[in-house]
Design an enzyme around this catalytic site. Sequence first.
Site, mmCIF file in Angstrom:
data_model
loop_
_atom_site.group_PDB
_atom_site.id
_atom_site.type_symbol
_atom_site.label_atom_id
_atom_site.label_comp_id
_atom_site.label_asym_id
_atom_site.label_seq_id
_atom_site.Cartn_x
_atom_site.Cartn_y
_atom_site.Cartn_z
ATOM 1 N N GLU A 137 34.440 38.309 35.956
ATOM 2 C CA GLU A 137 33.510 39.356 36.400
ATOM 3 C C GLU A 137 32.050 38.951 36.162
ATOM 4 O OE1 GLU A 137 35.222 40.976 38.132
ATOM 5 O OE2 GLU A 137 36.534 42.482 37.250
ATOM 6 N N GLY A 141 31.863 29.911 41.995
ATOM 7 C CA GLY A 141 32.214 30.895 40.976
ATOM 8 C C GLY A 141 31.019 31.764 40.662
ATOM 9 N N ARG A 154 32.566 45.052 35.629
ATOM 10 C CA ARG A 154 32.090 44.543 34.341
ATOM 11 C C ARG A 154 32.292 45.552 33.224
ATOM 12 N NH1 ARG A 154 27.109 41.743 37.623
ATOM 13 N NH2 ARG A 154 28.283 39.822 38.074
ATOM 14 N N CYS A 167 39.114 39.244 46.307
ATOM 15 C CA CYS A 167 39.010 37.811 46.587
ATOM 16 C C CYS A 167 37.564 37.418 46.868
ATOM 17 C CB CYS A 167 39.887 37.432 47.784
ATOM 18 S SG CYS A 167 41.628 37.886 47.616
ATOM 19 N N LEU A 168 36.877 36.995 45.832
ATOM 20 C CA LEU A 168 35.500 36.514 45.957
ATOM 21 C C LEU A 168 35.393 35.045 45.555
ATOM 22 C CD1 LEU A 168 32.436 36.971 46.369
ATOM 23 C CD2 LEU A 168 32.335 37.787 43.999
ATOM 24 N N GLY A 206 45.414 35.539 7.927
ATOM 25 C CA GLY A 206 45.787 34.209 7.472
ATOM 26 C C GLY A 206 46.780 33.564 8.428
ATOM 27 N N PRO A 240 37.188 27.751 44.877
ATOM 28 C CA PRO A 240 37.210 26.553 44.031
ATOM 29 C C PRO A 240 35.825 25.970 43.772
ATOM 30 C CG PRO A 240 39.009 26.473 45.606
ATOM 31 C CD PRO A 240 38.184 27.664 45.973
#
Length: 389
Positions: free
Chosen positions: A372, A140, A251, A133-134, A348, A137
Amino acid sequence: MDTTPAPALDASALSADEREAILEAVRDFAATELAPHSLEWDAEKHFPRDVLRRAGELGLGGVYVRDDVGGAGLSRADAVAIFEELAYGDPTVTAYITIHNMVAWMIDAYGTSEQRDRWLPGLVAMDDLGAYCLTEPGAGSDAAAITTSAIRHDDTYVLTGVKQFISGAGEASVYVVMARTGEPGARGISAFLVPADAEGLSFGPLEKKMGWNAQPTRQVVLDEVRVPSENLLGGEGRGFSIAMTALNGGRLNIATCSIGGARWALDRAIAYVHERFTFGEALAEKQSVVFAVADMATELEAARLLVRDAARALDAKDPDTATRCAMAKRFATDVGFRVANEALQLHGGYGYLQDYGIEKVVRDLRVHQILEGTNEIMRLIVGRSVLAA
């Protein structure tokens, strides 16, 4: 309190035969447990907890966690090879497994002996799941601007704030939460272990997403959540450093998920152009198709080599590790999406149909260019490093 990160693993610890045996077991798991269900899980937005537990039995819950708590103790070079094979079966579920591994590594590398003993056996077995949890809202790419607060009262911290785009939210047993304990900026951020049953912890509704439908993404809401001071991970003020160090590996993990998913799409495209005939000959005989497949295969191999080189740098703790991981993440996720999208084009109209699975991989890999650290931020990291040299 000992919060010294774990020593670098010896990337040559496995023999070639041992490494191939592990990869063969992972390929079998991906082929039997992931690939046959991938489209169904996507359509039904199903998070396969039972399959994750079986992944834990195989050792995939703690790939580079030390073995004293049940981890596999492998190198990052081994890990990216493992995650590519998993992602060939399903990039979405694999991406969650890599996030879970990142959480387990953070506790293993920076946790106290008590924290490691409490959380890691369950995480390694994947009986318990982890969430990172980094993002918020309003924060970012500018992660140092987070506003979630952690105010100390005697021997507890009170956490208040909202985390955004959290994979595994509502399913995880422990949340590694970055929160502000001090001054504005990076130096005021600390990391906390928040158990799922903490009072005041709740979750937003499931996000409706373009892809990644087989894993839950929700807000994590912390409303005066109290955690004891022993749930502080790595010491006050070290949270941003811990988060950025973890993201080097994160990453590479997401980059290799792009490679695995794109390799699956390329293989499907190769089979299709041999089977599909137009104007009296197979598509595989047309020069434009030959050139397209050549470029797809070449770029995918270049991406793989860049990721593996960065993984070796991470194992060796080279001083330019962050730059090399950013290079690998940017290049591999761009290539992965481009290859998957070209595979759709080669199919296609059939590539646009859900039954063929190509459009799912295109949807799933698109977000890898964002999370990330966006690929624009990766360019900033690389460009600034090169200009400062």
